[in-house]
Motif scaffolding. Structure first.
Motif, PDB file in Angstrom:
ATOM      1  N   THR A  71     -24.918  -8.066  -7.500  1.00  0.00           N
ATOM      2  CA  THR A  71     -23.958  -7.006  -7.189  1.00  0.00           C
ATOM      3  C   THR A  71     -23.899  -5.977  -8.319  1.00  0.00           C
ATOM      4  O   THR A  71     -23.837  -4.766  -8.077  1.00  0.00           O
ATOM      5  N   GLY A 104     -36.453  -9.819 -20.817  1.00  0.00           N
ATOM      6  CA  GLY A 104     -36.072 -10.407 -19.532  1.00  0.00           C
ATOM      7  C   GLY A 104     -36.111  -9.360 -18.449  1.00  0.00           C
ATOM      8  O   GLY A 104     -35.460  -8.318 -18.551  1.00  0.00           O
ATOM      9  N   VAL A 155     -40.392 -13.710 -25.910  1.00  0.00           N
ATOM     10  CA  VAL A 155     -39.945 -13.249 -27.234  1.00  0.00           C
ATOM     11  C   VAL A 155     -39.588 -14.485 -28.049  1.00  0.00           C
ATOM     12  O   VAL A 155     -38.795 -15.328 -27.612  1.00  0.00           O
ATOM     13  N   TRP A 169     -25.404 -11.944  -2.463  1.00  0.00           N
ATOM     14  CA  TRP A 169     -24.380 -11.264  -1.658  1.00  0.00           C
ATOM     15  C   TRP A 169     -23.771 -10.153  -2.507  1.00  0.00           C
ATOM     16  O   TRP A 169     -23.289 -10.411  -3.615  1.00  0.00           O
ATOM     17  N   SER A 223     -30.928 -16.678  -5.854  1.00  0.00           N
ATOM     18  CA  SER A 223     -29.545 -16.231  -5.787  1.00  0.00           C
ATOM     19  C   SER A 223     -29.122 -16.177  -4.335  1.00  0.00           C
ATOM     20  O   SER A 223     -29.947 -15.947  -3.450  1.00  0.00           O
ATOM     21  N   GLY A 265     -24.870 -10.833 -10.975  1.00  0.00           N
ATOM     22  CA  GLY A 265     -25.799  -9.805 -11.440  1.00  0.00           C
ATOM     23  C   GLY A 265     -26.487  -9.052 -10.317  1.00  0.00           C
ATOM     24  O   GLY A 265     -26.957  -7.934 -10.520  1.00  0.00           O
ATOM     25  N   GLY A 316     -35.369  -9.738 -14.965  1.00  0.00           N
ATOM     26  CA  GLY A 316     -34.717 -10.083 -13.704  1.00  0.00           C
ATOM     27  C   GLY A 316     -34.025  -8.823 -13.217  1.00  0.00           C
ATOM     28  O   GLY A 316     -34.365  -7.690 -13.632  1.00  0.00           O
ATOM     29  N   VAL A 317     -33.022  -8.988 -12.364  1.00  0.00           N
ATOM     30  CA  VAL A 317     -32.358  -7.797 -11.821  1.00  0.00           C
ATOM     31  C   VAL A 317     -31.693  -6.977 -12.929  1.00  0.00           C
ATOM     32  O   VAL A 317     -31.725  -5.733 -12.896  1.00  0.00           O
ATOM     33  N   LEU A 318     -31.144  -7.666 -13.946  1.00  0.00           N
ATOM     34  CA  LEU A 318     -30.481  -6.900 -15.011  1.00  0.00           C
ATOM     35  C   LEU A 318     -31.474  -6.093 -15.829  1.00  0.00           C
ATOM     36  O   LEU A 318     -31.313  -4.879 -16.014  1.00  0.00           O
ATOM     37  N   THR A 367     -24.720 -11.417 -17.189  1.00  0.00           N
ATOM     38  CA  THR A 367     -23.589 -11.579 -16.274  1.00  0.00           C
ATOM     39  C   THR A 367     -23.917 -12.478 -15.092  1.00  0.00           C
ATOM     40  O   THR A 367     -25.075 -12.556 -14.658  1.00  0.00           O
ATOM     41  N   ASP A 373     -41.258 -10.131 -20.180  1.00  0.00           N
ATOM     42  CA  ASP A 373     -40.744 -11.318 -19.486  1.00  0.00           C
ATOM     43  C   ASP A 373     -41.626 -12.532 -19.746  1.00  0.00           C
ATOM     44  O   ASP A 373     -42.851 -12.448 -19.652  1.00  0.00           O
ATOM     45  N   ALA A 374     -40.962 -13.644 -20.023  1.00  0.00           N
ATOM     46  CA  ALA A 374     -41.681 -14.889 -20.307  1.00  0.00           C
ATOM     47  C   ALA A 374     -42.447 -15.378 -19.078  1.00  0.00           C
ATOM     48  O   ALA A 374     -43.468 -16.052 -19.197  1.00  0.00           O
ATOM     49  N   VAL A 407     -33.549 -16.424 -12.144  1.00  0.00           N
ATOM     50  CA  VAL A 407     -32.391 -16.668 -11.265  1.00  0.00           C
ATOM     51  C   VAL A 407     -32.340 -15.656 -10.121  1.00  0.00           C
ATOM     52  O   VAL A 407     -31.920 -15.968  -9.002  1.00  0.00           O
ATOM     53  N   THR A 408     -32.788 -14.450 -10.404  1.00  0.00           N
ATOM     54  CA  THR A 408     -32.757 -13.380  -9.398  1.00  0.00           C
ATOM     55  C   THR A 408     -33.461 -13.791  -8.105  1.00  0.00           C
ATOM     56  O   THR A 408     -33.094 -13.344  -7.025  1.00  0.00           O
TER      57      THR A 408
HETATM   58  C1  FAD Z   1     -26.826 -20.300  -6.786  1.00  0.00           C
HETATM   59  C2  FAD Z   1     -26.530 -18.884  -7.199  1.00  0.00           C
HETATM   60  C3  FAD Z   1     -25.919 -18.029  -6.315  1.00  0.00           C
HETATM   61  C4  FAD Z   1     -25.647 -16.716  -6.709  1.00  0.00           C
HETATM   62  N1  FAD Z   1     -25.079 -15.866  -5.809  1.00  0.00           N
HETATM   63  C5  FAD Z   1     -24.859 -14.581  -6.149  1.00  0.00           C
HETATM   64  C6  FAD Z   1     -24.345 -13.680  -5.177  1.00  0.00           C
HETATM   65  O1  FAD Z   1     -24.119 -14.041  -4.019  1.00  0.00           O
HETATM   66  N2  FAD Z   1     -24.121 -12.384  -5.562  1.00  0.00           N
HETATM   67  C7  FAD Z   1     -24.379 -11.954  -6.847  1.00  0.00           C
HETATM   68  O2  FAD Z   1     -24.145 -10.773  -7.133  1.00  0.00           O
HETATM   69  N3  FAD Z   1     -24.882 -12.797  -7.778  1.00  0.00           N
HETATM   70  C8  FAD Z   1     -25.125 -14.093  -7.461  1.00  0.00           C
HETATM   71  N4  FAD Z   1     -25.641 -14.958  -8.376  1.00  0.00           N
HETATM   72  C9  FAD Z   1     -25.855 -14.490  -9.749  1.00  0.00           C
HETATM   73  C10 FAD Z   1     -27.099 -13.634  -9.876  1.00  0.00           C
HETATM   74  O3  FAD Z   1     -28.161 -14.201  -9.159  1.00  0.00           O
HETATM   75  C11 FAD Z   1     -27.446 -13.505 -11.354  1.00  0.00           C
HETATM   76  O4  FAD Z   1     -26.323 -12.993 -12.061  1.00  0.00           O
HETATM   77  C12 FAD Z   1     -28.627 -12.567 -11.579  1.00  0.00           C
HETATM   78  O5  FAD Z   1     -29.729 -12.896 -10.760  1.00  0.00           O
HETATM   79  C13 FAD Z   1     -29.021 -12.650 -13.043  1.00  0.00           C
HETATM   80  O6  FAD Z   1     -30.119 -11.806 -13.258  1.00  0.00           O
HETATM   81  P1  FAD Z   1     -30.743 -11.725 -14.709  1.00  0.00           P
HETATM   82  O7  FAD Z   1     -31.696 -10.596 -14.676  1.00  0.00           O
HETATM   83  O8  FAD Z   1     -29.653 -11.716 -15.721  1.00  0.00           O
HETATM   84  O9  FAD Z   1     -31.453 -13.152 -14.911  1.00  0.00           O
HETATM   85  P2  FAD Z   1     -32.904 -13.653 -14.437  1.00  0.00           P
HETATM   86  O10 FAD Z   1     -33.221 -13.200 -13.074  1.00  0.00           O
HETATM   87  O11 FAD Z   1     -32.956 -15.132 -14.709  1.00  0.00           O
HETATM   88  O12 FAD Z   1     -33.873 -12.885 -15.423  1.00  0.00           O
HETATM   89  C14 FAD Z   1     -33.979 -13.246 -16.781  1.00  0.00           C
HETATM   90  C15 FAD Z   1     -35.434 -13.164 -17.170  1.00  0.00           C
HETATM   91  O13 FAD Z   1     -35.529 -13.409 -18.578  1.00  0.00           O
HETATM   92  C16 FAD Z   1     -36.770 -14.009 -18.834  1.00  0.00           C
HETATM   93  N5  FAD Z   1     -36.711 -14.647 -20.157  1.00  0.00           N
HETATM   94  C17 FAD Z   1     -35.963 -15.691 -20.549  1.00  0.00           C
HETATM   95  N6  FAD Z   1     -36.218 -15.973 -21.844  1.00  0.00           N
HETATM   96  C18 FAD Z   1     -37.123 -15.064 -22.283  1.00  0.00           C
HETATM   97  C19 FAD Z   1     -37.776 -14.826 -23.527  1.00  0.00           C
HETATM   98  N7  FAD Z   1     -37.550 -15.597 -24.612  1.00  0.00           N
HETATM   99  N8  FAD Z   1     -38.663 -13.810 -23.611  1.00  0.00           N
HETATM  100  C20 FAD Z   1     -38.917 -13.025 -22.521  1.00  0.00           C
HETATM  101  N9  FAD Z   1     -38.324 -13.209 -21.326  1.00  0.00           N
HETATM  102  C21 FAD Z   1     -37.441 -14.218 -21.207  1.00  0.00           C
HETATM  103  C22 FAD Z   1     -36.936 -14.993 -17.673  1.00  0.00           C
HETATM  104  O14 FAD Z   1     -38.318 -15.302 -17.467  1.00  0.00           O
HETATM  105  C23 FAD Z   1     -36.303 -14.232 -16.502  1.00  0.00           C
HETATM  106  O15 FAD Z   1     -37.278 -13.585 -15.687  1.00  0.00           O
HETATM  107  C24 FAD Z   1     -25.968 -16.272  -8.013  1.00  0.00           C
HETATM  108  C25 FAD Z   1     -26.617 -17.136  -8.900  1.00  0.00           C
HETATM  109  C26 FAD Z   1     -26.903 -18.440  -8.486  1.00  0.00           C
HETATM  110  C27 FAD Z   1     -27.612 -19.353  -9.436  1.00  0.00           C
END
Ligand code: FAD
Length: 366
Positions: free
Chosen positions: A333, A10, A172, A48, A45, A331, A12-14, A328, A33-34, A41-42
């Motif tokens: 922040t 994955g 994966v 903030w 979002s 994510g 994304g930001v994490l 988380t 990344d898939a 989600v990144t």
């Molecule tokens: C409406 C909304 C508002 C928000 N507002 C805020 C805010 O104001 N401030 C803040 O700090 N946070 C906020 N958040 C939360 C924040 O956006 C998320 O916590 C953060 O973007 C999560 O990042 P991530 O990398 O975990 O997930 P993602 O960005 O979803 O990345 C996960 C990645 O994993 C990949 N993946 C999934 N399954 C597989 C697999 N089997 N094999 C390979 N890759 C895979 C996906 O393609 C994706 O790219 C908000 C979220 C939402 C929905």
């Protein structure tokens, strides 16, 4: 100490923050990344960067304060362009009592907040707002917003330049373990199988499915949100803000992002994203009238990646040697601070105290 080969699942930001830190520490990293990096989600979002909304537990507040600091350090390390917007945050409400009580507590603990009037806000910060002149407004000068997709792009570019490998568009499907249960391989949707020593589950809302590949039950909460982008010929706001019934922020040179918890609550009533976007647009134009001139360009319902108790799940999972989680909400922040702490833990084995309340093994307890 060498960590061996690390697969970050994955990007994304994490995943990008963990991968960038690992690459800087000299680890052998493969980012998988898939879809496309930063397009999960990144990219949907509100983005903030704050700790003022994270006061439910002291350790969580402290982690988010460290998150804001880590963003500043990251901007120093890779440059702020085109992802870091440290323009502060404005917040006001129809009934400001609770907001102001919280702001007072925050100020007492040293978190900077100013009280302004609507007239001052329009003069100093945001001339396009329709705000009553006497309305009390909170201004948090140390808060910010982040362009998540651009941040991921920067981090992945730097990680690859430092020797990391990127595999996008492949999911994966399996994680193989050896006789003692240690992680050994990952199998991908293109039929390839990689030898690895460590996997980091940074799969956002799909994290429970990745944990399940190892027989781990990782409970997550369902909490969808809807985000809308307006296409703007000129962006009339300069920072992220919480107004009554609507949250708004700029999203680059030609777009504004809208979100509202009140509209999120309508998702399960079966309303279409286009209708939810219309409601968001209606609320936004009451706060910034000129936004009524700009059309809705995109609307998407996405799942927040939230462990069941609402707090991050970050670090090694001792019952599965070689398996780590980085999952988380908030994510945006927390990405830079969690990425730094987790990469250090993977490479050195040192567990940081800041993560003590957020360890994945809490979900193993009966
Ligand atoms: C409406 C909304 C508002 C928000 N507002 C805020 C805010 O104001 N401030 C803040 O700090 N946070 C906020 N958040 C939360 C924040 O956006 C998320 O916590 C953060 O973007 C999560 O990042 P991530 O990398 O975990 O997930 P993602 O960005 O979803 O990345 C996960 C990645 O994993 C990949 N993946 C999934 N399954 C597989 C697999 N089997 N094999 C390979 N890759 C895979 C996906 O393609 C994706 O790219 C908000 C979220 C939402 C929905």
């Amino acid at each position: 100490m060498s960590a061996g080969r690390v697969a970050v699942i994955g990007v994304g930001v994490l995943g990008a923050c963990v991968g960038w830190n690992l690459a800087r520490l000299g680890a052998d990293v493969i980012l998988i990344d898939a879809g496309g990096p930063g397009e999960g989600v990144t990219n949907w979002s509100f983005s903030w960067v704050n700790a003022s909304n994270k006061t439910e537990r002291r350790s969580y507040f402290d982690l988010n304060v460290a998150g804001i600091d880590a963003h500043r350090e990251l901007a120093g390390a890779i440059g702020p362009d085109p992802w870091w917007f440290p323009t502060g945050h404005l917040r006001w409400a129809d009934d400001p009592t609770a907001l102001f009580a919280k702001a007072e507590l925050l100020a007492r603990s040293g978190y900077r907040v100013e009280v302004c009037t609507g007239a001052e806000v329009c003069r100093r910060f945001e001339p396009a707002l329709a705000l009553p002149a006497e309305a009390p407004v909170l201004y948090y000068p140390d808060e910010a917003w982040v362009h998540g997709r651009h941040l991921v792009g920067r981090l992945v570019g730097e990680a690859v330049a430092a020797g990391a490998e990127l595999r996008s568009g492949v999911a994966v499907r399996e994680i193989g373990v050896d006789a003692d249960g240690s992680v050994r391989t990952v199998a991908l949707s293109d039929g390839s199988r990689l030898d690895v020593d460590i996997v980091v589950n940074a799969a956002g809302p799909s994290a429970a499915g990745i944990a399940g590949l190892l027989g781990r039950t990782f409970p997550m909460r369902r909490e969808p949100g809807v985000v809308t982008r307006l296409a703007c010929t000129q962006v009339p706001i300069h920072r992220a803000m919480h107004a009554p019934h609507i949250e708004l922020r700029p999203d680059g040179a030609d777009s504004v992002v809208l979100h509202s918890r009140e509209i999120d609550a309508l998702i399960d009533t079966g309303k279409e994203p286009a209708e939810l976007a219309r409601l968001l647009h209606e609320s936004a134009r009451r706060v910034v009238p000129v936004l009524g001139d700009f059309p809705v360009a995109q609307a998407r319902v996405v799942e927040r990646p939230i462990p069941a108790d609402g707090f991050p799940s970050v670090g090694a999972v001792p019952s599965v040697p070689g398996y780590y989680e980085a999952v988380t909400h908030s994510g945006i922040t927390l990405g830079p601070v969690l990425g730094r702490l987790l990469a250090a833990e993977i490479v050195t084995g040192q567990r940081d105290e800041l993560l003590a309340d957020f360890r994945p093994e809490r979900f193993d307890r009966p």
